[in-house]
Design a protein around this motif. Structure first.
Motif, PDB file in Angstrom:
ATOM      1  N   SER A  45       0.833  -1.198   0.000  1.00 51.65           N
ATOM      2  CA  SER A  45       0.000   0.000   0.000  1.00 51.65           C
ATOM      3  C   SER A  45       0.872   1.254   0.000  1.00 51.65           C
ATOM      4  O   SER A  45       1.938   1.278   0.600  1.00 51.65           O
ATOM      5  CB  SER A  45      -0.883  -0.003   1.247  1.00 51.65           C
ATOM      6  N   MET A  46       0.387   2.286  -0.637  1.00 53.51           N
ATOM      7  CA  MET A  46       1.077   3.580  -0.660  1.00 53.51           C
ATOM      8  C   MET A  46       0.518   4.521   0.401  1.00 53.51           C
ATOM      9  O   MET A  46       0.927   5.680   0.483  1.00 53.51           O
ATOM     10  CB  MET A  46       0.931   4.231  -2.039  1.00 53.51           C
ATOM     11  N   ASP A  47      -0.404   4.055   1.235  1.00 56.17           N
ATOM     12  CA  ASP A  47      -1.064   4.919   2.219  1.00 56.17           C
ATOM     13  C   ASP A  47      -0.080   5.634   3.133  1.00 56.17           C
ATOM     14  O   ASP A  47      -0.272   6.805   3.469  1.00 56.17           O
ATOM     15  CB  ASP A  47      -2.065   4.120   3.055  1.00 56.17           C
ATOM     16  N   ASP A  48       0.973   4.945   3.552  1.00 62.38           N
ATOM     17  CA  ASP A  48       1.939   5.557   4.466  1.00 62.38           C
ATOM     18  C   ASP A  48       2.685   6.728   3.829  1.00 62.38           C
ATOM     19  O   ASP A  48       3.140   7.632   4.515  1.00 62.38           O
ATOM     20  CB  ASP A  48       2.959   4.520   4.945  1.00 62.38           C
ATOM     21  N   PHE A  49       2.818   6.711   2.512  1.00 63.40           N
ATOM     22  CA  PHE A  49       3.592   7.740   1.832  1.00 63.40           C
ATOM     23  C   PHE A  49       2.775   8.991   1.520  1.00 63.40           C
ATOM     24  O   PHE A  49       3.317  10.059   1.344  1.00 63.40           O
ATOM     25  CB  PHE A  49       4.189   7.189   0.527  1.00 63.40           C
ATOM     26  N   GLN A  50       1.479   8.860   1.403  1.00 62.17           N
ATOM     27  CA  GLN A  50       0.580   9.971   1.080  1.00 62.17           C
ATOM     28  C   GLN A  50       1.106  10.777  -0.106  1.00 62.17           C
ATOM     29  O   GLN A  50       1.293  11.983  -0.040  1.00 62.17           O
ATOM     30  CB  GLN A  50       0.376  10.862   2.298  1.00 62.17           C
ATOM     31  N   ILE A  51       1.343  10.091  -1.206  1.00 53.51           N
ATOM     32  CA  ILE A  51       1.858  10.720  -2.416  1.00 53.51           C
ATOM     33  C   ILE A  51       0.712  11.086  -3.339  1.00 53.51           C
ATOM     34  O   ILE A  51      -0.183  10.286  -3.584  1.00 53.51           O
ATOM     35  CB  ILE A  51       2.822   9.763  -3.154  1.00 53.51           C
ATOM     36  N   ASP A  52       0.746  12.306  -3.836  1.00 52.02           N
ATOM     37  CA  ASP A  52      -0.204  12.744  -4.852  1.00 52.02           C
ATOM     38  C   ASP A  52       0.569  12.794  -6.161  1.00 52.02           C
ATOM     39  O   ASP A  52       1.222  13.785  -6.481  1.00 52.02           O
ATOM     40  CB  ASP A  52      -0.762  14.120  -4.488  1.00 52.02           C
ATOM     41  N   THR A  60      -3.796  13.995 -11.848  1.00 46.46           N
ATOM     42  CA  THR A  60      -3.431  12.963 -10.884  1.00 46.46           C
ATOM     43  C   THR A  60      -3.337  11.610 -11.580  1.00 46.46           C
ATOM     44  O   THR A  60      -4.194  11.267 -12.388  1.00 46.46           O
ATOM     45  CB  THR A  60      -4.468  12.898  -9.746  1.00 46.46           C
TER      46      THR A  60
END
Length: 161
Positions: A45-52, A60
Motif C-alpha cells: 500500500s502507498m497509504d503511508d507515503f501519502q503521495i499525490d 493525478t
C-alpha cells in the motif's frame, strides 16, 4: 514532432518490453502486467507515503500500490532491485507494460557492463548525463556551480570533463 517510443527488452519475472522514459520520476508497471506475472510480488500500500502523483499534464495519476522487483537488462551483470508503482492502465503510450524512470536509468548507467550502448539506452543516458560537453580553455580557470564557492572545477587547456 513525434518520434518512435524508446523501447527495450527487460526481465521482471519474464521478458517484456519497457518504455525508457528519462522524463519520468517513477518506474511503474501496469496492473494488467502485474496480474499476469507468474510469481506476483507482494502488492504494498502507498497509504503511508501519502503521495499525490501527477503526470506531465498536471492530472493525478492513479495507482494501486507498489512492488519491489528485480529488473534485468542487457546492460547489467546482476539484477537491480527497484520499486515499481502498479498503475491501472493497459500499456504506456500503447506499446509497453513497463515504464523505466530517470532514477532507474541512472542506476543502470552506473552499473552497466556494456561499452557499446544500444541506441535506446544511449538516448536515455545522454538526456540525463551531467557532463554536457567539452570544456576548453587556454589558461586555468575556476568555474563555480550555483554560486557555491566550494563546488568548482579547475579547467586546464584541452582537458575534457
Amino acid at each position: 514532432m513525434v518520434g518512435e517510443p524508446n523501447l527495450t527488452d527487460i526481465k521482471i519475472n519474464l521478458t517484456v518490453k519497457a518504455l525508457i522514459d528519462s522524463g519520468s520520476q517513477v518506474s511503474a508497471i501496469t496492473e494488467e502486467f502485474y496480474d499476469n506475472m507468474d510469481h506476483e510480488p507482494e502488492l504494498n500500500s502507498m497509504d503511508d507515503f501519502q503521495i499525490d502523483l501527477k503526470g506531465a499534464n498536471g492530472m493525478t495519476v492513479p495507482y494501486t500500490g507498489y512492488i519491489e522487483a528485480s529488473i534485468e537488462t542487457q546492460l547489467t551483470f546482476t539484477p537491480i532491485l527497484t520499486v515499481l508503482l502498479v498503475i491501472p492502465v493497459s500499456k504506456y503510450h500503447g506499446v509497453a507494460p513497463v515504464l523505466l524512470d530517470t532514477n532507474l536509468i541512472r542506476n543502470i548507467q552506473q552499473c552497466r557492463n556494456a561499452n557499446n550502448l544500444p541506441d535506446e539506452w544511449k538516448a536515455a543516458m545522454m538526456s540525463i548525463n551531467p557532463f554536457i560537453g567539452r570544456v576548453t580553455s587556454t589558461k586555468p580557470n575556476n568555474l563555480s556551480s550555483n554560486g557555491n564557492q566550494n563546488d568548482y572545477w579547475i579547467c586546464k587547456e584541452d582537458e575534457e570533463y
